[in-house]
Write a protein that holds these residues in place. Sequence first.
Motif, PDB file in Angstrom:
ATOM      1  N   TYR A   1      32.380  46.191  45.576  1.00 53.17           N
ATOM      2  CA  TYR A   1      32.091  45.698  44.812  1.00 53.17           C
ATOM      3  C   TYR A   1      30.708  45.406  44.494  1.00 53.17           C
ATOM      4  O   TYR A   1      30.093  44.724  43.283  1.00 53.17           O
ATOM      5  CB  TYR A   1      33.191  44.980  43.712  1.00 53.17           C
ATOM      6  CG  TYR A   1      33.173  43.828  42.673  1.00 53.17           C
ATOM      7  CD1 TYR A   1      33.345  44.301  41.515  1.00 53.17           C
ATOM      8  CD2 TYR A   1      33.060  42.648  42.577  1.00 53.17           C
ATOM      9  CE1 TYR A   1      32.750  44.106  40.549  1.00 53.17           C
ATOM     10  CE2 TYR A   1      32.702  41.808  41.908  1.00 53.17           C
ATOM     11  CZ  TYR A   1      32.738  42.595  40.235  1.00 53.17           C
ATOM     12  OH  TYR A   1      32.732  41.999  39.227  1.00 53.17           O
TER      13      TYR A   1
ATOM     14  N   THR B   1      28.349  46.307  41.430  1.00 54.79           N
ATOM     15  CA  THR B   1      28.962  45.080  40.425  1.00 54.79           C
ATOM     16  C   THR B   1      28.677  45.894  38.848  1.00 54.79           C
ATOM     17  O   THR B   1      28.351  45.851  37.852  1.00 54.79           O
ATOM     18  CB  THR B   1      27.429  44.359  39.905  1.00 54.79           C
ATOM     19  OG1 THR B   1      26.303  45.704  40.252  1.00 54.79           O
ATOM     20  CG2 THR B   1      26.780  43.981  41.639  1.00 54.79           C
TER      21      THR B   1
ATOM     22  N   LEU C   1      36.001  48.807  36.363  1.00 55.04           N
ATOM     23  CA  LEU C   1      36.141  49.055  37.839  1.00 55.04           C
ATOM     24  C   LEU C   1      37.239  50.324  37.375  1.00 55.04           C
ATOM     25  O   LEU C   1      38.568  49.810  36.698  1.00 55.04           O
ATOM     26  CB  LEU C   1      36.870  47.745  38.649  1.00 55.04           C
ATOM     27  CG  LEU C   1      35.637  47.280  39.149  1.00 55.04           C
ATOM     28  CD1 LEU C   1      36.202  46.436  40.310  1.00 55.04           C
ATOM     29  CD2 LEU C   1      34.630  48.851  40.185  1.00 55.04           C
TER      30      LEU C   1
ATOM     31  N   VAL D   1      39.409  41.509  43.938  1.00 53.30           N
ATOM     32  CA  VAL D   1      37.573  40.756  43.219  1.00 53.30           C
ATOM     33  C   VAL D   1      37.732  39.653  42.500  1.00 53.30           C
ATOM     34  O   VAL D   1      36.348  39.101  42.405  1.00 53.30           O
ATOM     35  CB  VAL D   1      37.788  42.452  42.343  1.00 53.30           C
ATOM     36  CG1 VAL D   1      36.584  42.357  41.295  1.00 53.30           C
ATOM     37  CG2 VAL D   1      37.906  43.387  42.662  1.00 53.30           C
TER      38      VAL D   1
END
Length: 362
Positions: A44, A48, A52, A76
Motif C-alpha cells: 500500500y 497508494t 484496492l 491498511v
Amino acid sequence: MDVERVFHMSGGVGKTSYAQNSSLQKKASDMMKHITIETIQQLYHEVTAKSLGIADLGCSSGPNSLSLIKDIVEAVEGCCHRAFRPLPEFRVFLNDLPTNDFNSVFKTLPDFYRDLKKDKTERCPAIFIAGYPGSFYGRLFPNNCLHFIYSSYSLHWLSKVPPSLYNEQGKSINRGNVYISESTPPSVSRAYWNQFQDDFSLFLKSRSEELVTGGRMVLIILGRIGHDHVDRGNSFFWEILSRCLAISVSQGEIEEEKLDCYDVHFYAASRNEIEEEVRREGSFELERVEMFEIEREVQRGESYGTAVAMTVRAIQESMLYNHFGNGINLDALFNNYGKMIDQEMAKQEIKPITFLLVLKKL
C-alpha cells in the motif's frame, strides 16, 4: 474424475463440516499473519491506490476467509491513519470451485461488517465483496484489476489427477495407493511432478495478467523438506488413508478395484521445485520463502489423530463419496484414521511441512 465439478470442502456448519474442522489451517494462517500484514502494508505504501483489489483464492466455506480480509482492511486503515491519508475502497473477490458453499460465507457478512465497525469513531471504508466461482488454474479476473492475492492451503491441490497415472486400459499404475508411497514406481512421482509444473506455471501466468505491476501474492502451501517424496510429513497422511481404505476393502465395504483406481489430486512440492517454477515462468520475483510446522494443540480434549482425521474428512468427503458411493462408511474410516495417526505419533513424530511464499509481480 472431474475435479472442478466434484471437489469441495464439506459445507454447512455441522460436526463434519470444514467450518468446524479448519482450525489447523487457521492456526497456520495466524502464525504467519505478521508476514501477510507486512506485505499488504508495504504494497500500500508503494501503490497508494484509491481502490484496492484483493482476491482470496480457495476461500472455502469456513470462517477463515473473512477473518483474513478483516486483518487486511485494518492493516491498511493503520497505514492511512499514520500517513494522514484517506481510506481507499476495497474490492474483495472470494474465489473457490463452483461447488463451494459460498452461501455459508455470505451468511457471515453481517457479522463481518458489524465487527469492522466496532469501537470505531470514524467511518468504515467502503468494502465490496463478491464471490468468484471457478478454477484458479486459468484466468479469473480482468487485466490489472488486482493489487493483492492471498491463497492459503489451496495450491497443493492439482487441477486434476495426473492422466499418466493410468495405462491404456484405464487402470492405475499406482494400485493400492492413493498417493506417492514406497511401493509406487518412479513414473508415479514423475507424473505428479509434471502435473504440478503445468498447474503452477499456469497459475503464475494467469495471476501475472490480473495483478498490477508491483502487486503481491502471499501463498501458503503444503510441501516437503527434501528430494524424497516419501517421508513422515504430508505424504504420510495419504499413506494412512491408503491403509484405512484397505481395511474397508477387507471388510467388504468397498471394492478393491475401486481402491486401485482412487488417486488424490495433490502434490507436496519441495522448496527447490517451487523456486525453480517461479524462475522458469518469469513473471514474479520470489521475495520471501518461509518453512514452518503447525504447533500440535488440540481442543475439547480430543487427540491429535482425531483432529487430523476430522480435517482430512472435511477435505476429502466429497471425493470419497463420489468415487466409492454412498455405501462407504466414513465414520468408521476416519475413526480408524485417527487411531492410526495416534499410534504412529507414539512411535515417531509426523511433521507436515508448510511453505509461505511472498511474490512480487515484475
